[in-house]
Design an enzyme around this catalytic site. Structure first.
Site, mmCIF file in Angstrom:
data_model
loop_
_atom_site.group_PDB
_atom_site.id
_atom_site.type_symbol
_atom_site.label_atom_id
_atom_site.label_comp_id
_atom_site.label_asym_id
_atom_site.label_seq_id
_atom_site.Cartn_x
_atom_site.Cartn_y
_atom_site.Cartn_z
ATOM 1 N N ARG A 46 -6.272 -43.081 -137.113
ATOM 2 C CA ARG A 46 -6.307 -43.747 -135.801
ATOM 3 C C ARG A 46 -5.165 -43.223 -134.938
ATOM 4 N NH1 ARG A 46 -3.750 -48.052 -135.629
ATOM 5 N NH2 ARG A 46 -4.767 -49.126 -137.379
ATOM 6 N N TYR A 98 -18.673 -44.991 -110.356
ATOM 7 C CA TYR A 98 -19.564 -45.012 -111.521
ATOM 8 C C TYR A 98 -19.802 -46.475 -111.927
ATOM 9 C CZ TYR A 98 -21.143 -44.465 -116.313
ATOM 10 O OH TYR A 98 -21.862 -44.551 -117.480
ATOM 11 N N ASP A 170 -10.652 -39.926 -111.658
ATOM 12 C CA ASP A 170 -11.770 -39.653 -112.565
ATOM 13 C C ASP A 170 -12.330 -38.285 -112.172
ATOM 14 O OD1 ASP A 170 -14.266 -39.436 -113.776
ATOM 15 O OD2 ASP A 170 -14.732 -41.571 -113.599
ATOM 16 N N LYS A 195 -19.777 -35.605 -120.465
ATOM 17 C CA LYS A 195 -20.516 -34.889 -119.427
ATOM 18 C C LYS A 195 -20.195 -33.391 -119.500
ATOM 19 C CE LYS A 195 -21.555 -39.170 -118.529
ATOM 20 N NZ LYS A 195 -20.860 -40.008 -117.569
HETATM 21 C C1 PLP Z 1 -20.267 -41.303 -117.550
HETATM 22 C C2 PLP Z 1 -19.126 -41.589 -116.662
HETATM 23 C C3 PLP Z 1 -18.099 -42.470 -117.034
HETATM 24 C C4 PLP Z 1 -18.129 -43.237 -118.341
HETATM 25 O O1 PLP Z 1 -18.010 -42.394 -119.434
HETATM 26 P P1 PLP Z 1 -18.678 -42.690 -120.871
HETATM 27 O O2 PLP Z 1 -18.319 -41.490 -121.654
HETATM 28 O O3 PLP Z 1 -20.129 -42.877 -120.644
HETATM 29 O O4 PLP Z 1 -18.020 -43.938 -121.380
HETATM 30 C C5 PLP Z 1 -17.049 -42.649 -116.155
HETATM 31 N N1 PLP Z 1 -17.000 -42.007 -114.970
HETATM 32 C C6 PLP Z 1 -17.969 -41.154 -114.570
HETATM 33 C C7 PLP Z 1 -17.861 -40.470 -113.257
HETATM 34 C C8 PLP Z 1 -19.063 -40.913 -115.399
HETATM 35 O O5 PLP Z 1 -20.031 -40.082 -114.994
#
Ligand code: PLP
Length: 379
Positions: A46, A98, A170, A195
């Site tokens: 962890r 998001y 982000d 992504k």
């Molecule tokens: C998918 C996404 C998230 C969340 O991420 P997860 O890996 O699904 O928890 C946050 N911000 C953006 C812009 C995203 O596309």
């Protein structure tokens, strides 16, 4: 080291045991000690795991940061950032956010006494109206989802610095190939590595990258104390994904541009949302802070008909109708019935999420096949 070299070598060393070029998947929870505390830097997975460490070093390298942290999902990474805050603290966040981020803020952390202001940040100065002595964090997403709004990270970072507020960006949609928020003055970069960084739609993961040691120490403490870490197998997959990030992104951008231009010239299409167009409201900011315009494109059709939009996405054959984005394969989504279905129609339409809006994550297939697919689906 240049970016296209960092994606492959950044923060990496060959495995000391056998010289393995890729870090082994250290599928272990614990590590033998010769005497209590006598270990080789790893005690419990962890806290640390060598495969995860290799990935965390890669994260830091590609974002021009100093410290990288890997989490079980993008939302777990955001959750760790929010745990820097205390009841009474205030957050100013992008309004076109998001959906899962909005849910985390309003359904979890609001109940813990943190106050959120959701603000349109296309003009950075709009933030000033919401700053109080309790403001501790500004949360920026750019380009936004699904409307592809662009926020000037440098301008926001100046406001954040003047008021001694942390700025988190982000960077999921842009990736460090297109923009590097730490260089533009952000304190924290967050990714859904699910992504583009992973890039193959085979893993869920999150990342944080920072430069400041004290901030990194707090986040490492939260990562270990709260425990939303990712496993070694997933770490390996994302590390492998990052090695081709620059070539994938180059093709995502080329295909994204071709599709945005194809859609803009199609008689049935009303509006195309893509920051590469000169008439995009923040095109100049996009040009200044991004290397290219990415592979995300949204569009609406002239009749703005809900059921026809659904028919269009159902007819697609090369594009897959699915949530998520950033993989090698092209995906299409219908926000009004999928990601934004829980938001009342009047509310979602205020931000531009109308019935006919379709969002494309343009993959790296042959552009002729992608355009032919859209053409037949729109007919
Ligand atoms: C998918 C996404 C998230 C969340 O991420 P997860 O890996 O699904 O928890 C946050 N911000 C953006 C812009 C995203 O596309």
């Amino acid at each position: 080291m240049k970016f296209n070299t960092k994606t492959i070598h950044g923060g990496q060393t060959h495995d000391p045991a056998y010289g393995a070029v890729m870090p082994p998947i250290y599928q272990t929870s614990t590590y033998a000690q010769s005497t209590p505390g006598g270990h080789k830097g790893y005690e419990y997975s962890r806290t640390h795991n060598p495969t995860r460490s290799a990935l965390e070093n890669a994260f830091a390298s590609i974002e021009n940061g100093t410290y990288g942290l890997a989490f079980a999902s993008g939302l777990a990474a955001m959750d760790a950032v929010m745990k820097l805050l205390k009841p009474g603290d205030e957050v100013i966040s992008t309004n076109d956010l998001y959906g899962g981020s909005y849910r985390l803020f309003t359904k979890i952390f609001q109940d813990f006494g943190i106050k959120f202001h959701f603000v349109g940040m296309e003009k950075a100065s709009a933030i000033e109206d919401y700053v109080t002595s309790n403001t501790k964090l500004i949360w920026v997403e750019t380009p936004t989802n699904p409307m592809m709004n662009i926020i000037d990270i440098k301008a926001v970072s100046e406001i954040a610095r003047n008021h001694h507020i942390l700025l988190a960006v982000d960077n999921t949609f842009a990736t460090p190939y297109l923009q590097q928020p730490l260089d533009l003055g952000a304190d924290i970069v967050m990714h859904s590595a699910t992504k583009y960084l992973g890039g193959h739609s085979d893993v869920v993961m999150g990342a944080l990258i920072v430069k400041d040691k004290a901030l990194a120490d707090k986040l490492y403490f939260i990562q270990n104390a709260s425990g939303a870490v990712c496993g070694p197998q997933d770490s390996f997959l994302v590390l492998r994904g990052i090695k081709t990030l620059h070539v994938r992104m180059q093709r995502h951008c080329e295909n994204g541009k071709a599709i945005a231009e194809f859609l803009a010239s199609h008689p049935k299409v009303e509006k195309v949302y893509w920051p590469g167009f000169e008439n995009h409201p923040n095109h100049e900011v996009a040009k200044a802070q991004m290397k290219d315009f990415g592979g995300m494109v949204s569009f609406t059709t002239k009749n703005n008909n809900f059921s026809e939009a659904i028919k269009t996405v159902e007819k697609l054959k090369v594009f897959t109708l699915a949530e998520s984005l950033g993989g090698v394969e092209s995906l299409a989504g219908h926000p009004a019935s999928m990601t934004h279905a829980s938001i009342p129609k009047e509310e979602r339409e205020k931000t531009g999420v109308v019935d006919s809006l379709i969002r494309l994550s343009v993959g790296i297939e042959d552009i002729d096949d992608l355009i032919a697919d859209l053409k037949q689906a729109l007919e």
